[in-house]
Design a protein around this motif. Structure first.
Motif, short mmCIF file in Angstrom:
data_model
loop_
_atom_site.label_atom_id
_atom_site.label_comp_id
_atom_site.label_asym_id
_atom_site.label_seq_id
_atom_site.Cartn_x
_atom_site.Cartn_y
_atom_site.Cartn_z
N ASN A 129 4.39 9.66 -50.61
CA ASN A 129 3.67 8.58 -51.31
C ASN A 129 3.33 7.42 -50.39
O ASN A 129 2.37 6.69 -50.62
CB ASN A 129 4.50 8.05 -52.49
CG ASN A 129 4.52 9.05 -53.63
OD1 ASN A 129 3.68 9.94 -53.69
ND2 ASN A 129 5.51 8.94 -54.49
N LYS A 130 4.15 7.25 -49.35
CA LYS A 130 3.92 6.13 -48.42
C LYS A 130 3.21 6.59 -47.16
O LYS A 130 3.14 5.84 -46.18
CB LYS A 130 5.24 5.47 -48.08
CG LYS A 130 5.87 4.79 -49.27
CD LYS A 130 7.03 3.94 -48.86
CE LYS A 130 7.55 3.15 -50.03
NZ LYS A 130 8.76 2.41 -49.71
N ASN A 131 2.71 7.84 -47.17
CA ASN A 131 1.98 8.40 -46.02
C ASN A 131 2.77 8.35 -44.72
O ASN A 131 2.22 8.11 -43.65
CB ASN A 131 0.64 7.67 -45.81
CG ASN A 131 -0.29 7.93 -46.97
OD1 ASN A 131 -0.38 9.06 -47.44
ND2 ASN A 131 -0.95 6.89 -47.44
N VAL A 132 4.07 8.57 -44.82
CA VAL A 132 4.90 8.63 -43.62
C VAL A 132 4.72 10.01 -42.97
O VAL A 132 4.72 11.03 -43.67
CB VAL A 132 6.40 8.43 -43.98
CG1 VAL A 132 7.28 8.62 -42.75
CG2 VAL A 132 6.61 7.05 -44.58
N GLU A 133 4.55 10.00 -41.66
CA GLU A 133 4.41 11.27 -40.94
C GLU A 133 5.80 11.88 -40.76
O GLU A 133 6.68 11.25 -40.17
CB GLU A 133 3.76 10.99 -39.57
CG GLU A 133 3.40 12.26 -38.83
CD GLU A 133 2.79 11.96 -37.46
OE1 GLU A 133 2.53 10.77 -37.15
OE2 GLU A 133 2.62 12.93 -36.71
N PHE A 134 6.00 13.09 -41.30
CA PHE A 134 7.30 13.74 -41.08
C PHE A 134 7.15 15.25 -41.00
O PHE A 134 6.17 15.82 -41.47
CB PHE A 134 8.29 13.33 -42.17
CG PHE A 134 8.07 13.94 -43.54
CD1 PHE A 134 8.66 15.14 -43.89
CD2 PHE A 134 7.29 13.28 -44.49
CE1 PHE A 134 8.47 15.69 -45.15
CE2 PHE A 134 7.09 13.81 -45.75
CZ PHE A 134 7.68 15.03 -46.09
N GLU A 135 8.13 15.86 -40.33
CA GLU A 135 8.18 17.32 -40.20
C GLU A 135 9.61 17.78 -40.44
O GLU A 135 10.55 17.07 -40.09
CB GLU A 135 7.80 17.75 -38.77
CG GLU A 135 6.35 17.58 -38.42
CD GLU A 135 6.10 17.96 -36.96
OE1 GLU A 135 6.79 18.83 -36.42
OE2 GLU A 135 5.21 17.32 -36.37
#
Ligand code: CP
Length: 306
Positions: free
Chosen positions: A202-208
């Motif tokens: 929802n906060k457009n955090v880049e994660f993998e």
């Protein structure tokens, strides 16, 4: 600003309020006499329904260094919880005697419930696998002190991401800062819960999400190691199978960046080899010390003495 406030989840405080706590903690660290007697006459209740070394002792050290006093229990067997008293009633009692409550409890949501039955501030010192907001304050202050900023870096979270409340709290807190990429490194059985991933999406955090620590090392600026927590497993065989799945050793550190910092909320078991302690990039003992300063800042703020 923070006078009289409870801290149940990291988002209970704004970024600006957290920044003011970090500034205050740094001031206390630099001038050990600052605020020394500011809490004289104040009482802190430490109610620990689960074991702790750092959180309980650093809160008690913080209160004593501020000139205040502590009362409480380190395990529920010595309280009337062992006779069947409800958490709500225990909290009502502590609120009669103290000026603030710090509570650790194995049940998710216990801190929120406590805050609703208390007319004094309640600080969540860990509620089951849910949140541990003062560890998050500790982690953020450590990152700020050691790197000079809380933005524009890649953090690798490694280990038990399913039950790891420190991971849940820190990932949510970091989602409010700019340009932070998150790598979640765990076996498939211990992946990050969906509700935390939803917050990040929802906060457009880049994660993998990944399984291999060694291959991820060259990309990481802040490595956040965690313990596989025996006490959260329902099945001992699963714990034994997974407990040593990640071991950070000198060989893996050799693949890490020169300016890497390695954090761990502690306690550690086997997930960081003792040989790593001598590496200047190992910051987990300094991190524990910053925890005391930020808790001094927190207590003096919620008690309204600063
Ligand atoms: N980091 C932390 O919460 O440690 P303790 O369990 O020893 O309090």
């Amino acid at each position: 600003m923070l006078k009289g406030r409870s801290l149940v989840e990291p988002e209970d405080f704004s970024i600006e309020e957290m920044d003011s706590l970090f500034s205050l903690a740094e001031k206390i660290e630099k001038d050990q006499k600052y605020l020394r007697e500011s809490c004289r006459g104040k009482l802190l209740a430490t109610l620990f329904f689960e074991p702790s070394t750092r959180t309980r002792l650093s809160f008690e050290a913080a209160m004593l260094r501020l000139g205040g006093s502590c009362l409480g229990f380190a395990e529920p067997g010595s309280s009337s919880a062992s006779k069947g008293e409800s958490l709500a009633d225990t909290i009502r009692m502590a609120a009669c005697y103290a000026d603030a409550i710090v509570m650790r409890n194995p049940k998710e949501g216990a801190a929120l419930l406590a805050s609703r039955y208390s007319d004094i501030p309640v600080i969540n010192a860990g509620d089951g696998g849910h949140h541990h907001p003062t560890q998050t304050l500790t982690d953020l202050l450590t990152i700020k002190r050691l790197t000079g900023k809380i933005e524009n870096f890649t953090i690798g979270f490694c280990g038990d991401l399913k039950f790891g409340r420190t991971v849940h709290s820190l990932a949510k807190a970091l989602s409010r800062y700019n340009k932070i990429k998150m790598l979640f490194i765990s076996p498939s059985e211990l992946v990050l819960p969906d509700y935390i991933k939803s917050v990040l999406k929802n906060k457009n955090v880049e994660f993998e999400e990944r399984e291999n620590l060694e291959k991820s090392m060259p990309e990481i600026d802040v490595l956040y190691m965690t313990r596989v927590q025996r006490e959260r497993f329902f099945n001992e065989d699963d714990y034994i199978r997974l407990k040593d799945i990640y071991v950070l050793n000198s060989e893996k550190m050799a693949a890490g960046r020169e300016n890497l910092i390695v954090l761990h909320p502690l306690p550690r078991v086997n997930e960081i080899s003792i040989e790593v302690d001598a590496d200047p990039r190992a910051a987990y003992f300094a991190q524990a010390k910053y925890g005391m300063y930020v808790r001094m800042a927190l207590l003096s703020s919620i008690l309204g003495v600063v």
